[in-house]
Design a protein around this motif. Structure first.
Motif, PDB file in Angstrom:
ATOM      1  N   GLU A  50      25.838  36.224  38.078  1.00 19.81           N
ATOM      2  CA  GLU A  50      27.140  35.503  37.906  1.00 19.81           C
ATOM      3  C   GLU A  50      26.879  35.074  36.243  1.00 19.81           C
ATOM      4  O   GLU A  50      27.952  35.188  35.777  1.00 19.81           O
ATOM      5  CB  GLU A  50      26.979  34.187  38.830  1.00 19.81           C
ATOM      6  CG  GLU A  50      28.111  33.106  38.495  1.00 19.81           C
ATOM      7  CD  GLU A  50      28.735  32.540  39.426  1.00 19.81           C
ATOM      8  OE1 GLU A  50      27.845  31.996  40.649  1.00 19.81           O
ATOM      9  OE2 GLU A  50      29.737  31.746  39.170  1.00 19.81           O
ATOM     10  N   ARG A  54      29.937  36.296  33.678  1.00 15.60           N
ATOM     11  CA  ARG A  54      30.536  35.199  32.884  1.00 15.60           C
ATOM     12  C   ARG A  54      30.212  35.468  31.300  1.00 15.60           C
ATOM     13  O   ARG A  54      31.230  34.895  30.592  1.00 15.60           O
ATOM     14  CB  ARG A  54      30.090  33.928  33.210  1.00 15.60           C
ATOM     15  CG  ARG A  54      30.415  33.325  34.699  1.00 15.60           C
ATOM     16  CD  ARG A  54      31.990  33.033  34.859  1.00 15.60           C
ATOM     17  NE  ARG A  54      32.507  33.190  36.210  1.00 15.60           N
ATOM     18  CZ  ARG A  54      33.673  33.501  36.627  1.00 15.60           C
ATOM     19  NH1 ARG A  54      34.459  33.905  35.643  1.00 15.60           N
ATOM     20  NH2 ARG A  54      34.043  33.525  37.716  1.00 15.60           N
ATOM     21  N   GLU A  76      31.475  38.000  45.233  1.00 12.36           N
ATOM     22  CA  GLU A  76      31.881  36.706  45.711  1.00 12.36           C
ATOM     23  C   GLU A  76      32.437  35.974  44.441  1.00 12.36           C
ATOM     24  O   GLU A  76      32.926  34.538  44.643  1.00 12.36           O
ATOM     25  CB  GLU A  76      30.520  35.950  45.852  1.00 12.36           C
ATOM     26  CG  GLU A  76      30.054  36.420  47.325  1.00 12.36           C
ATOM     27  CD  GLU A  76      31.025  36.308  48.468  1.00 12.36           C
ATOM     28  OE1 GLU A  76      31.618  35.263  48.397  1.00 12.36           O
ATOM     29  OE2 GLU A  76      30.920  37.318  49.291  1.00 12.36           O
ATOM     30  N   MET A  77      32.090  36.305  43.212  1.00 13.53           N
ATOM     31  CA  MET A  77      32.264  35.555  41.897  1.00 13.53           C
ATOM     32  C   MET A  77      33.616  36.040  41.024  1.00 13.53           C
ATOM     33  O   MET A  77      33.750  35.426  40.172  1.00 13.53           O
ATOM     34  CB  MET A  77      31.074  35.381  41.254  1.00 13.53           C
ATOM     35  CG  MET A  77      30.264  36.567  40.808  1.00 13.53           C
ATOM     36  SD  MET A  77      29.676  36.629  39.052  1.00 13.53           S
ATOM     37  CE  MET A  77      31.052  35.927  38.344  1.00 13.53           C
ATOM     38  N   ASP A  79      37.261  36.484  39.892  1.00  9.45           N
ATOM     39  CA  ASP A  79      38.462  35.679  39.886  1.00  9.45           C
ATOM     40  C   ASP A  79      39.463  36.461  40.511  1.00  9.45           C
ATOM     41  O   ASP A  79      40.403  35.649  41.102  1.00  9.45           O
ATOM     42  CB  ASP A  79      38.770  35.345  38.361  1.00  9.45           C
ATOM     43  CG  ASP A  79      37.714  34.482  37.505  1.00  9.45           C
ATOM     44  OD1 ASP A  79      37.094  33.590  38.033  1.00  9.45           O
ATOM     45  OD2 ASP A  79      37.327  35.285  36.361  1.00  9.45           O
TER      46      ASP A  79
END
Ligand code: ATR
Length: 281
Positions: A50, A54, A76-77, A79
């Motif tokens: 993550e 990011r 899961e992460m 957008d």
């Protein structure tokens, strides 16, 4: 190659990542299309995906491929998700979009079907397709086949429960059978796909008796090291058309390269040669 300050950046995040052949593959295309850009291996430990994803926008990256063990966590992460990635349950390609949004997709299904179509006469029909294995790779292969119009899929897996789970999730037209039935279940099949790791260098060979398989059935292995697995050698020896796994690796890379670097790259013999030399070395 010397990069300018405006070079486009992409890479592959995995752990370990040193074995990944994606830098070679994308590097070949970057040179071929004379693109001011780089594609780099990015070792990201478990639990840090993550943070790493990011960081892409601030580092100026246009995106990355995501490989083992991060494909599910990336799902899961992100957008935004391509519906196919959601169905497969894994993300292998991330593109940094507007407002630094991370857009996740899965190009493994595309890579599989494109390789199959371009290297065999596969067309949909009523005869069943037999898929060996029920892991992440099997999931992408099954979704690809169903979307391409396959009417009937039989999933054969050592751990029966995993096959049942995948078949239930995929819905109508998909059955699960016991691993012991892998020989007999080939009767009447039009296509056999190995998605297990068996036959890969360092792994045991896949033990499957092809006697019941129709002579015109296509046999496809997604293992590409070695290129000719014992399964493909046995299929070729009895005259079945065969499709090796290298094409899936090459075609799955096309959409990401186009999104990051702006050129739809070609999968051709020159690229296959580069990859085969690397596999041999
Ligand atoms: P991937 O995401 O690459 O598909 P995976 O999820 O570990 O990797 O799945 C590996 C597949 O190979 C599984 O179907 C596995 O069977 P199990 O679900 O029973 O583990 C299969 N596989 C691995 N080793 C095997 C072996 N020795 N005999 C039969 N199947 C094997």
């Amino acid at each position: 190659m010397i990069l300018s300050g405006k070079a486009r950046l992409a890479g592959v995040m995995g752990w370990p990542v040193s074995h990944s052949r994606s830098p070679l593959l994308h590097g070949h295309w970057l040179e071929r299309y004379r693109i001011d850009g780089a594609y780099v291996p990015l070792p990201v430990p478990p639990g840090r995906i993550e943070t790493a994803l990011r960081a892409l926008p601030v580092l100026g990256f246009r995106g990355v491929n995501v490989t083992v063990p991060h494909k599910e966590a990336a799902l899961e992460m992100c957008d935004e998700l391509d519906p196919l990635a959601r169905r497969i349950g894994a993300v292998n390609t991330v593109v940094v979009g507007e407002d630094d949004r991370l857009i996740g997709s899965n190009t493994d299904a595309y890579g599989f079907i494109e390789n199959l179509r371009r290297n065999s006469g596969w067309r949909t029909g009523p005869a069943p397709v037999v898929v060996l294995g029920a892991g992440g790779a099997a999931r992408a292969v099954c979704v690809a086949l169903l979307d391409a119009g396959a009417a009937s899929l039989t999933i054969v897996n050592r751990t029966r429960l995993r096959a049942d789970f995948l078949a239930d999730e995929l819905g109508a037209g998909v059955d699960a059978v016991d691993w012991d039935q892998r020989h007999a279940t080939l009767e009447g099949a039009m296509l056999l796909v190995n998605t297990t790791s068996l036959g890969m260098t360092g792994q045991p060979a896949l033990n499957v008796d092809l006697a019941a398989l129709p002579a015109d059935a296509i046999v496809c292995d997604i293992v590409y090291a070695p290129l000719e697995t014992p399964l493909l050698a046995a299929a070729r020896a009895r005259g079945n058309p065969v499709v090796d796994g290298l094409g899936m690796l090459l075609y799955q890379a096309q959409p990401g390269f186009e999104a990051w670097f702006g050129v739809r790259p070609e999968v051709d013999q020159a690229l296959r040669r580069v990859m085969l030399e690397d596999l041999a070395g």
